[in-house]
Design an enzyme around this catalytic site. Structure first.
Site, PDB file in Angstrom:
ATOM      1  N   TRP A  82       6.216 -28.738  44.380  1.00 27.44           N
ATOM      2  CA  TRP A  82       7.327 -29.554  42.974  1.00 27.44           C
ATOM      3  C   TRP A  82       7.258 -30.553  42.868  1.00 27.44           C
ATOM      4  CZ3 TRP A  82      12.608 -30.165  41.934  1.00 27.44           C
ATOM      5  CH2 TRP A  82      13.010 -30.564  40.898  1.00 27.44           C
TER       6      TRP A  82
ATOM      7  N   ASP B  59      14.280 -25.151  50.100  1.00 30.51           N
ATOM      8  CA  ASP B  59      14.361 -25.012  49.055  1.00 30.51           C
ATOM      9  C   ASP B  59      14.603 -24.089  47.829  1.00 30.51           C
ATOM     10  OD1 ASP B  59      14.778 -25.489  46.353  1.00 30.51           O
ATOM     11  OD2 ASP B  59      13.030 -26.923  46.011  1.00 30.51           O
TER      12      ASP B  59
ATOM     13  N   LYS C 206      17.710 -20.659  37.259  1.00 30.00           N
ATOM     14  CA  LYS C 206      16.585 -19.674  36.979  1.00 30.00           C
ATOM     15  C   LYS C 206      17.335 -18.238  37.101  1.00 30.00           C
ATOM     16  CE  LYS C 206      14.171 -23.358  37.703  1.00 30.00           C
ATOM     17  NZ  LYS C 206      13.308 -24.011  37.080  1.00 30.00           N
TER      18      LYS C 206
HETATM   19  C1  LMR Z   1       9.665 -26.279  36.912  1.00 26.47           C
HETATM   20  O1  LMR Z   1       9.239 -26.325  37.861  1.00 26.47           O
HETATM   21  O2  LMR Z   1       8.663 -26.432  36.111  1.00 26.47           O
HETATM   22  C2  LMR Z   1      10.760 -26.773  36.794  1.00 26.47           C
HETATM   23  O3  LMR Z   1      11.822 -26.628  38.488  1.00 26.47           O
HETATM   24  C3  LMR Z   1      11.801 -27.314  35.419  1.00 26.47           C
HETATM   25  C4  LMR Z   1      11.674 -28.662  36.266  1.00 26.47           C
HETATM   26  O4  LMR Z   1      13.199 -29.487  36.247  1.00 26.47           O
HETATM   27  O5  LMR Z   1      10.812 -29.489  36.555  1.00 26.47           O
END
Ligand code: LMR
Length: 395
Positions: A130, A210, A245
Site C-alpha cells: 500500500w 497490517d 472496511k
Molecule cells: C486503498 O488502498 O484504496 C484504501 O486503503 C484507502 C486508502 O486510504 O488508500
C-alpha cells in the site's frame, strides 16, 4: 517564506475519487479507492451500523474525552475479534489495545512508537505494498526497505520473499499483510505463514501485521490465522487493525493498535509509551465509530446482522472475481486473467500496465490505480461486459 514551497501532486489513490467524480462518461466505472460497493455501485451504511447508531443516539449522555487508549469496551471487543475467543495471548494479558483514528492512525502510532522506542531499527515492506506505508514510515523517520512479493509475471514470489526475510538484520521490523494483500490480492497459505514464522523467530525480527481487511478474505476467524499464529508463537508482535472496511465506517476513522509483549508487565510498559504517542499526535481518538463497533460486538442480535451482511459482501466479491474471468472468455483472455479468481479481498493486481490503465481511463472512463490494482467490489453484473470489452481493447 511560503514562496519557496513547491506544489506536489496529490495522493494517487485518493485523487482517483475526484477524477472519477468529474468524468462525464455515462459508462464510467470506479475501480479505484478501496471501499466496498454494492450491485448499484453504492457504499451503503451497513444494517447493524444503522441500528447501533439509532440506539446510541437515544442512550448517549456525554461527549467528553474518552482517553488516549480510547473506549475500553471497544478495545476488548477488537481484541477478541482479532485474537479469537479464549485466546492464550489474551488469557496471559500479553496484548494491549489502543483505539486509533482508522487503520492508518494505528500505523502512524506504530511508526512513532518504533522511531522513539526502537531507534535505529529499519522497517521492511513488501514490494509492492500500500503506497501509504512508504509515506507513514518515512514521515516517522524510519529507514524503509523492501522485500520482493511478486515476480516478473506479477504472481506471488514466495521464495523471493522468504529468502529476502532471511537476510534482514536482526531486530528490524517486517510489515506483513494478514490477509487480502493490498495491492496484489495474493495471500500466503497457512503452510507459507508457518515458514514466515520460523524465519521471524530465527532472525528475531519484529512483525508489524497490517490487518485492514478482516472478514473480506475467507471469514473473520479464517483471515485472522496469521495474526493469531504469530501472536501465539512470538514474544512481540505489532498489529494494526481497522474497522473501516468490515463495518463500512470509513469516515468514522475507527482502528486499533494492538501491541503484544512477552508478559503483562512488559505489555503495560509498552502501553504507557503508546499513550504518549497518541497524546502527542491527536490526544484522544474520535468516539462515534468505536461506540458503533462496540455496541454491535456486545449485542448478539446486532452482531449476527453484521456478520451476515459481511458474509454477503465477501461472497459478492468472490463471485464477481469468477464472473469477470468468465466475461473475458469470448476474447480469449480468461487464461491470462485467471489469477483474478484466485486472489483474495477487495483488490486485484490485474497485470495491466500503467499505459493500459491510462487508456482504460481516457477511452472508457474506467478508473484504477496505475499499478494495475483494481477494486473488485467496483465490478457488477451490469458493468462486467463493458469492462471485459474495454480490457480486451487495451490488451
Ligand atoms: C486503498 O488502498 O484504496 C484504501 O486503503 C484507502 C486508502 O486510504 O488508500
Amino acid at each position: 517564506m511560503f514562496e519557496q514551497i513547491e506544489r506536489v501532486p496529490g495522493d494517487a489513490i485518493l485523487g482517483l475519487i475526484e477524477a472519477f467524480k468529474n468524468d462525464t462518461n455515462p459508462n464510467k466505472v470506479d475501480l479505484g479507492v478501496g471501499v466496498y460497493r454494492d450491485a448499484h455501485g453504492d457504499t451503503p451504511v451497513m444494517r447493524a451500523v444503522k441500528q447501533a447508531e439509532e440506539q446510541l443516539l437515544k442512550s448517549e449522555t456525554t461527549k467528553t474525552y474518552i482517553g488516549s487508549h480510547g473506549a475500553p469496551q471497544y478495545g476488548e471487543a477488537v481484541l477478541s475479534m482479532v485474537m479469537g475467543e479464549g485466546s492464550a495471548v489474551l488469557e496471559a494479558k500479553r496484548a494491549s489495545a489502543t483505539q486509533s483514528p482508522g487503520g492508518t492512525g494505528a500505523l502512524r502510532l506504530a511508526a512513532d512508537f518504533i522511531a522513539a522506542q526502537l531507534p535505529g531499527k529499519g522497517i521492511w515492506v513488501s514490494d509492492p505494498t500500500w503506497p501509504n506505508h512508504h509515506g507513514i514510515f518515512t514521515a516517522a523517520g524510519i529507514a524503509l526497505h523492501k522485500y520482493p512479493y511478486v515476480d516478473a509475471d506479477n504472481r506471488l514470489d514466495f521464495d523471493g520473499m522468504l529468502n529476502a526475510l532471511k537476510q534482514i538484520p536482526q531486530g528490524d521490523v517486517v510489515v506483513l499483510h494478514a490477509c487480502c494483500h493490498n495491492p496484489t490480492g495474493f495471500d500466503l497459505s497457512r503452510e507459507q505463514w508457518q515458514q514466515v514464522l520460523e524465519v521471524l523467530r530465527e532472525r528475531q525480527l519484529l512483525p508489524l501485521v497490517d490487518f485492514a481487511y478482516q472478514g473480506f478474505g475467507q471469514g473473520l476467524d479464517e483471515d485472522a490465522y496469521a495474526v493469531r499464529l504469530l501472536a501465539e508463537n512470538l514474544d512481540e508482535v505489532i498489529i494494526t487493525s481497522s474497522c473501516s472496511k468490515n463495518f463500512g465506517i470509513y469516515c468514522e476513522r475507527t482502528g486499533c493498535l494492538i501491541m503484544v509483549a512477552r508478559n503483562e508487565e512488559q505489555m503495560e510498559n509498552v502501553r504507557s509509551q503508546v499513550a504518549i504517542v497518541a497524546r502527542e499526535n491527536y490526544s484522544n481518538p474520535p468516539a462515534h465509530g468505536s461506540a458503533i463497533v462496540s455496541t454491535i460486538l456486545h449485542t448478539p442480535e446486532l452482531e449476527k446482522v453484521w456478520r451476515d451482511e459481511l458474509t454477503e459482501m465477501r461472497d459478492r466479491i468472490n463471485t464477481l472475481r469468477r464472473d469477470f474471468v468468465d466475461a473475458l472468455k469470448p476474447y480469449g483472455l480468461d487464461a491470462r486473467f485467471a489469477h483474478i479468481a484466485e486472489q483474495q479481498g477487495m483488490f486485484s493486481y490485474t497485470g495491466l500496465s500503467p499505459e493500459q490503465v491510462d487508456r482504460l481511463r481516457d477511452e472508457f472512463g474506467i478508473y484504477m490505480v496505475r499499478s494495475g490494482r483494481a477494486n473488485v467490489a467496483g465490478f457488477s453484473s451490469e458493468n462486467l461486459p463493458y469492462l471485459a470489452k474495454a480490457v480486451a481493447a487495451v490488451c
